[in-house]
Design a protein around this motif. Structure first.
Motif, mmCIF file in Angstrom:
data_model
loop_
_atom_site.group_PDB
_atom_site.id
_atom_site.type_symbol
_atom_site.label_atom_id
_atom_site.label_comp_id
_atom_site.label_asym_id
_atom_site.label_seq_id
_atom_site.Cartn_x
_atom_site.Cartn_y
_atom_site.Cartn_z
ATOM 1 N N GLN A 233 -1.050 8.212 -7.954
ATOM 2 C CA GLN A 233 -2.325 8.229 -7.244
ATOM 3 C C GLN A 233 -3.026 6.889 -7.432
ATOM 4 O OE1 GLN A 233 -3.515 10.778 -5.341
ATOM 5 N NE2 GLN A 233 -1.616 11.890 -5.716
ATOM 6 N N VAL A 234 -3.356 6.248 -6.319
ATOM 7 C CA VAL A 234 -4.110 4.991 -6.351
ATOM 8 C C VAL A 234 -5.289 5.138 -5.404
ATOM 9 C CG1 VAL A 234 -4.089 2.528 -5.823
ATOM 10 C CG2 VAL A 234 -2.096 3.582 -6.892
ATOM 11 N N GLY A 235 -6.491 4.932 -5.940
ATOM 12 C CA GLY A 235 -7.688 5.077 -5.117
ATOM 13 C C GLY A 235 -7.853 3.930 -4.139
ATOM 14 N N SER A 236 -8.972 3.930 -3.431
ATOM 15 C CA SER A 236 -9.266 2.882 -2.454
ATOM 16 C C SER A 236 -9.520 1.561 -3.170
ATOM 17 C CB SER A 236 -10.492 3.275 -1.623
ATOM 18 O OG SER A 236 -10.802 2.268 -0.695
ATOM 19 N N SER B 33 0.819 -1.216 0.000
ATOM 20 C CA SER B 33 0.000 0.000 0.000
ATOM 21 C C SER B 33 0.855 1.269 0.000
ATOM 22 C CB SER B 33 -0.929 0.011 1.212
ATOM 23 O OG SER B 33 -0.194 0.192 2.418
ATOM 24 N N GLN B 34 2.145 1.126 0.374
ATOM 25 C CA GLN B 34 3.044 2.291 0.414
ATOM 26 C C GLN B 34 3.815 2.496 -0.890
ATOM 27 O OE1 GLN B 34 2.949 4.425 3.184
ATOM 28 N NE2 GLN B 34 1.221 3.008 3.459
ATOM 29 N N ILE B 35 3.711 1.526 -1.799
ATOM 30 C CA ILE B 35 4.442 1.629 -3.071
ATOM 31 C C ILE B 35 4.001 2.865 -3.860
ATOM 32 C CG2 ILE B 35 4.885 0.500 -5.290
ATOM 33 C CD1 ILE B 35 6.292 -0.830 -2.981
ATOM 34 N N LYS B 36 2.727 3.233 -3.721
ATOM 35 C CA LYS B 36 2.231 4.405 -4.484
ATOM 36 C C LYS B 36 2.970 5.681 -4.072
ATOM 37 C CE LYS B 36 -1.640 5.114 -1.245
ATOM 38 N NZ LYS B 36 -3.113 5.105 -1.090
ATOM 39 N N TYR B 37 3.372 5.769 -2.790
ATOM 40 C CA TYR B 37 4.118 6.950 -2.347
ATOM 41 C C TYR B 37 5.561 6.915 -2.851
ATOM 42 C CZ TYR B 37 0.166 7.574 0.815
ATOM 43 O OH TYR B 37 -1.087 7.741 1.331
ATOM 44 N N ILE C 94 1.984 2.610 -13.042
ATOM 45 C CA ILE C 94 3.450 2.602 -13.019
ATOM 46 C C ILE C 94 4.055 3.495 -14.104
ATOM 47 C CG2 ILE C 94 3.827 0.620 -14.552
ATOM 48 C CD1 ILE C 94 5.928 -0.327 -12.441
ATOM 49 N N LYS C 95 3.319 3.685 -15.196
ATOM 50 C CA LYS C 95 3.823 4.545 -16.289
ATOM 51 C C LYS C 95 3.899 6.013 -15.879
ATOM 52 C CE LYS C 95 -0.797 5.031 -18.369
ATOM 53 N NZ LYS C 95 -1.515 4.164 -17.401
ATOM 54 N N ASN C 96 3.181 6.357 -14.785
ATOM 55 C CA ASN C 96 3.179 7.745 -14.305
ATOM 56 C C ASN C 96 4.175 7.979 -13.174
ATOM 57 O OD1 ASN C 96 1.024 8.410 -16.079
ATOM 58 N ND2 ASN C 96 -0.449 7.541 -14.607
ATOM 59 N N THR C 97 5.097 7.045 -13.006
ATOM 60 C CA THR C 97 6.068 7.144 -11.912
ATOM 61 C C THR C 97 6.886 8.426 -12.004
ATOM 62 O OG1 THR C 97 6.276 4.745 -11.757
ATOM 63 C CG2 THR C 97 8.076 6.048 -10.835
ATOM 64 N N ASN C 98 7.047 9.084 -10.840
ATOM 65 C CA ASN C 98 7.899 10.270 -10.754
ATOM 66 C C ASN C 98 9.301 9.813 -10.371
ATOM 67 O OD1 ASN C 98 9.301 12.500 -9.158
ATOM 68 N ND2 ASN C 98 7.561 13.623 -10.003
ATOM 69 N N VAL C 99 10.268 10.027 -11.266
ATOM 70 C CA VAL C 99 11.630 9.513 -11.071
ATOM 71 C C VAL C 99 12.257 10.061 -9.797
ATOM 72 C CG1 VAL C 99 13.956 9.383 -12.043
ATOM 73 C CG2 VAL C 99 11.964 9.217 -13.548
ATOM 74 N N PHE C 100 12.062 11.369 -9.541
ATOM 75 C CA PHE C 100 12.650 11.975 -8.336
ATOM 76 C C PHE C 100 12.051 11.367 -7.067
ATOM 77 C CE2 PHE C 100 13.107 15.171 -11.696
ATOM 78 C CZ PHE C 100 14.467 15.469 -11.584
ATOM 79 N N ASN C 101 10.754 11.165 -7.117
ATOM 80 C CA ASN C 101 10.062 10.536 -5.984
ATOM 81 C C ASN C 101 10.620 9.130 -5.746
ATOM 82 O OD1 ASN C 101 7.360 11.853 -4.770
ATOM 83 N ND2 ASN C 101 7.429 9.675 -4.305
ATOM 84 N N LEU C 102 10.792 8.375 -6.829
ATOM 85 C CA LEU C 102 11.294 7.005 -6.750
ATOM 86 C C LEU C 102 12.702 6.973 -6.166
ATOM 87 C CD1 LEU C 102 10.913 3.991 -7.446
ATOM 88 C CD2 LEU C 102 11.827 4.487 -9.727
ATOM 89 N N LEU C 103 13.563 7.896 -6.614
ATOM 90 C CA LEU C 103 14.938 7.938 -6.113
ATOM 91 C C LEU C 103 14.973 8.251 -4.613
ATOM 92 C CD1 LEU C 103 16.787 9.797 -9.020
ATOM 93 C CD2 LEU C 103 17.146 7.434 -8.253
ATOM 94 N N VAL C 104 14.137 9.194 -4.180
ATOM 95 C CA VAL C 104 14.081 9.536 -2.754
ATOM 96 C C VAL C 104 13.666 8.312 -1.937
ATOM 97 C CG1 VAL C 104 12.828 10.885 -1.010
ATOM 98 C CG2 VAL C 104 13.655 11.994 -3.098
ATOM 99 N N GLY C 105 12.655 7.604 -2.417
ATOM 100 C CA GLY C 105 12.171 6.421 -1.707
ATOM 101 C C GLY C 105 13.207 5.323 -1.636
ATOM 102 N N ILE C 106 13.881 5.040 -2.767
ATOM 103 C CA ILE C 106 14.886 3.974 -2.806
ATOM 104 C C ILE C 106 16.077 4.311 -1.904
ATOM 105 C CG2 ILE C 106 16.571 2.812 -4.284
ATOM 106 C CD1 ILE C 106 14.522 2.971 -6.556
ATOM 107 N N ILE C 107 16.536 5.560 -1.979
ATOM 108 C CA ILE C 107 17.670 5.979 -1.125
ATOM 109 C C ILE C 107 17.307 5.836 0.352
ATOM 110 C CG2 ILE C 107 19.055 7.975 -0.407
ATOM 111 C CD1 ILE C 107 18.914 8.924 -3.353
ATOM 112 N N ALA D 87 -3.920 -1.966 -9.703
ATOM 113 C CA ALA D 87 -3.954 -0.498 -9.698
ATOM 114 C C ALA D 87 -2.543 0.077 -9.803
ATOM 115 C CB ALA D 87 -4.635 -0.008 -8.416
ATOM 116 N N LEU D 88 -1.595 -0.529 -9.099
ATOM 117 C CA LEU D 88 -0.205 -0.072 -9.173
ATOM 118 C C LEU D 88 0.366 -0.287 -10.571
ATOM 119 C CD1 LEU D 88 1.192 -1.381 -5.752
ATOM 120 C CD2 LEU D 88 0.898 1.014 -6.420
ATOM 121 N N PHE D 89 0.023 -1.434 -11.169
ATOM 122 C CA PHE D 89 0.521 -1.741 -12.515
ATOM 123 C C PHE D 89 -0.002 -0.735 -13.537
ATOM 124 C CE2 PHE D 89 0.259 -4.029 -16.598
ATOM 125 C CZ PHE D 89 1.587 -4.394 -16.739
ATOM 126 N N ARG D 90 -1.278 -0.331 -13.362
ATOM 127 C CA ARG D 90 -1.860 0.644 -14.301
ATOM 128 C C ARG D 90 -1.189 2.010 -14.175
ATOM 129 N NH1 ARG D 90 -6.873 -1.771 -12.742
ATOM 130 N NH2 ARG D 90 -7.162 -0.097 -11.204
#
Length: 577
Positions: free
Chosen positions: A158-161, A149-153, A176-189, A171-174
């Motif tokens: 945006q993933v609804g209920s 449930s935290q993967i969206k952050y 994933i094409k809208n992933t924000n690269v900067f957001n992803l890097l912050v999360g991975i780091i 929902a995450l798979f649909r």
């Protein structure tokens, strides 16, 4: 009335020693530093604004300090309860709305009220219906749901209920094409730092490190302008006294969810308290007092805008390892939270949601239990099935449904096992007075005239028919040479009216076949039942022995006396004398 029994703080506070103070201060500050980012994170899991996590980290711990019986437990918001709140309340209100917040706070009050009733009426034993496999199954399921449930952050999408792990993954798979690269890097780091600190720098509060690194990076580099999602404004100041919105129909709707949370919350707190208690001789936790303490914590907390709180294993372990000697450590932890609420909430404006998600993911992955199912599959496949079913139902339909299914399966399994308890036919170990199960030991002496049966359970209405059928079948298998049946009752701890009736039937069955019945190892409560039911007069006291060997010896002596002279035994002996 002894107030010390009602208010445990009156027992330890007057006896407080100066040498404990340093350990309590260090432990309290350490836990307080953990509570701040965890409170914010767990509020977001619950679908609430971050500030409500800090409220839950402030009031309930203070109340627990007064009424709790464990000196190590750290009470506050936790991941598992938070996701149950989110999934349960979302069925009644839209996440993020004022109605959702109102219901979440009311839910906390109802949970506390139920826990208080359980404590006052001393029915803490109810948690025994949640077995270890059930706990393991829904804990692992919840951990997986929380983490996903935290993967969206992390992705910044945006993933609804959604309901269940299948819908969540789709929902995450649909998105994933809208992933924000900067957001992803912050999360991975953040995840990498947390994992490394957890492995190599365990004493450093890693969540706090990544929180402040995240805030600094976003503010200096302006990452929020590149789409990195941040927490935003967090209200400043302590929570105000507010009466929860009581509505009869709403309470009825929330009641099943509240009951689930009440039992789960207590189970978490009590199991954590017991695990820490084993390491400390002077710390004794009381089940009913813990129910009362948690109940009051949640009820009073609800008047100060807190949602459900219980004990956290990670914080409790840190509290213990940091040197906490009493619940005074909790007071210092809440001082840290209060200071944050009064002066530091503006600092968290630029806190990336990806960092909070990373903290949650790393924390809950540790809850995923893969060892228990492997071990259970080796030695108890029935419990393993309960665990797997609970896990599957949890991730498919929800935590509440998973727990309910696991509890029902556990009860069904207990009933099933009680209907067919273990029964063993015993044989004699040559050269000893010992008798063992013929199916487990080789080279045992088996007398064709004697059948020795050990019954490893209480004899009641659930298994009396099985007991009777098994004995009759073994008697028939033994054949016409059988002269004696010995029931080894060493493991028989209770006999109810159905058991008494069955023993009468067995006595009659054996009597019609000219087979005697002896008992060995009857304990006091069983003898009492046999005497009160007047069954002992039919069994005859002289046919009861302390050991199997004593019963066999008596049978041999009786048989030999009949073989020597039977009716004329005394006369023959007098003649020879």
């Amino acid at each position: 009335m002894n107030l010390k029994n009602i208010i445990p703080i009156l027992s330890w506070l007057p006896n407080y020693k100066k040498k404990w103070f340093k350990g309590d201060v260090v432990a309290g500050i350490t836990v307080g530093v953990m509570l701040v980012p965890q409170g914010i994170a767990y509020a977001m899991i619950a679908g609430l604004p971050p500030i409500y996590g800090l409220y839950a980290a402030l009031i309930p711990p203070l109340v627990y300090t007064i009424f709790g019986t464990s000196r190590n437990i750290s009470v506050g918001p936790v991941a598992m309860d938070s996701i149950i709140v989110a999934s349960g309340v979302a069925a009644l209100a839209t996440v993020g709305t004022s109605q959702f917040i109102t219901l979440a706070i009311l839910l906390g009050f109802i949970v506390g009220f139920i826990q208080l009733l359980f404590g006052l009426f001393r029915i803490g034993f109810l948690v025994n219906f949640i077995s270890k496999p059930v706990i393991s199954g829904f804990t692992s399921g919840a951990a997986l749901i929380i983490a996903l449930s935290q993967i969206k952050y992390i992705l910044g999408v945006q993933v609804g209920s959604v309901q269940g792990i299948g819908e969540l993954l789709m929902a995450l798979f649909r998105e994933i094409k809208n992933t924000n690269v900067f957001n992803l890097l912050v999360g991975i780091i953040a995840i990498v730092i947390l994992v490394l600190f957890k492995k190599y720098l365990k004493k450093v509060p890693a969540p706090l490190v990544v929180v402040f690194l995240g805030i600094i990076l976003v503010k200096i580099l302006g990452l929020h302008t590149y789409g990195v999602s941040v927490v935003g404004n967090i209200p400043q100041g302590l929570p105000e006294f507010t009466v929860p919105s009581f509505d009869y129909n709403t309470i009825i709707e929330l009641l099943p969810l509240a009951l689930t949370l009440a039992v789960i919350g207590f189970t978490e707190a009590f199991s954590i308290g017991k695990s820490l208690e084993k390491r400390e001789d002077n710390s004794k936790i009381s089940a009913n007092k813990e129910f009362t303490a948690l109940g009051l914590s949640n009820m009073i907390g609800a008047f100060f805008l807190s949602f459900v709180a219980t004990s956290s294993f990670s914080r409790s372990a840190v509290n213990n390892n940091a040197g906490a000697n009493t619940q005074l450590a909790t007071i210092f932890a809440t001082i840290v939270v209060a200071f944050t609420l009064l002066f530091l909430t503006p600092v968290f404006y630029f806190l990336p949601k990806a960092v909070i998600a990373a903290i949650i993911i790393v924390a809950v992955i540790g809850l995923f239990d893969y060892k228990t199912p492997v071990l259970l599959w080796k030695y108890d496949k029935k419990d393993a099935v309960i665990l797997f079913v609970t896990f599957l139902i949890t991730i498919t339909f929800g935590i509440k449904e998973g727990i309910l299914t696991g509890v029902v399966l556990s009860i069904v399994m207990v009933i099933y096992n009680s209907t067919k308890p273990h029964m063993a036919t015993l044989g004699h170990i040559p050269g000893t007075n010992m008798y063992r199960n013929v199916d487990r030991f080789e080279d045992l002496e088996i007398d064709e005239e004697v059948l020795i049966i050990r019954f490893d359970s209480q004899l009641n209405f659930t298994n009396s028919s099985y007991f009777e059928d098994t004995i009759i079948e073994k008697v028939r298998q033994k054949g016409v040479k059988l002269k004696l049946v010995i029931i080894n009752a060493d493991s028989l701890n209770n006999v109810d009216s159905s058991g008494v009736h069955v023993i009468k039937d067995i006595l009659l069955f054996l009597k019609n076949k000219n087979i005697e019945l002896y008992f060995t190892g009857l304990i006091g409560p069983v003898r009492d039942a046999l005497f009160k039911s007047e069954l002992m007069s039919e069994i005859k006291f002289e046919n009861c022995f302390l050991s199997v060997q004593a019963a066999v010896n008596a049978f041999e002596n009786k048989k030999n006396s009949k073989e020597i002279g039977g009716e004329n035994f005394k006369y023959v002996k007098q003649t020879n004398s």
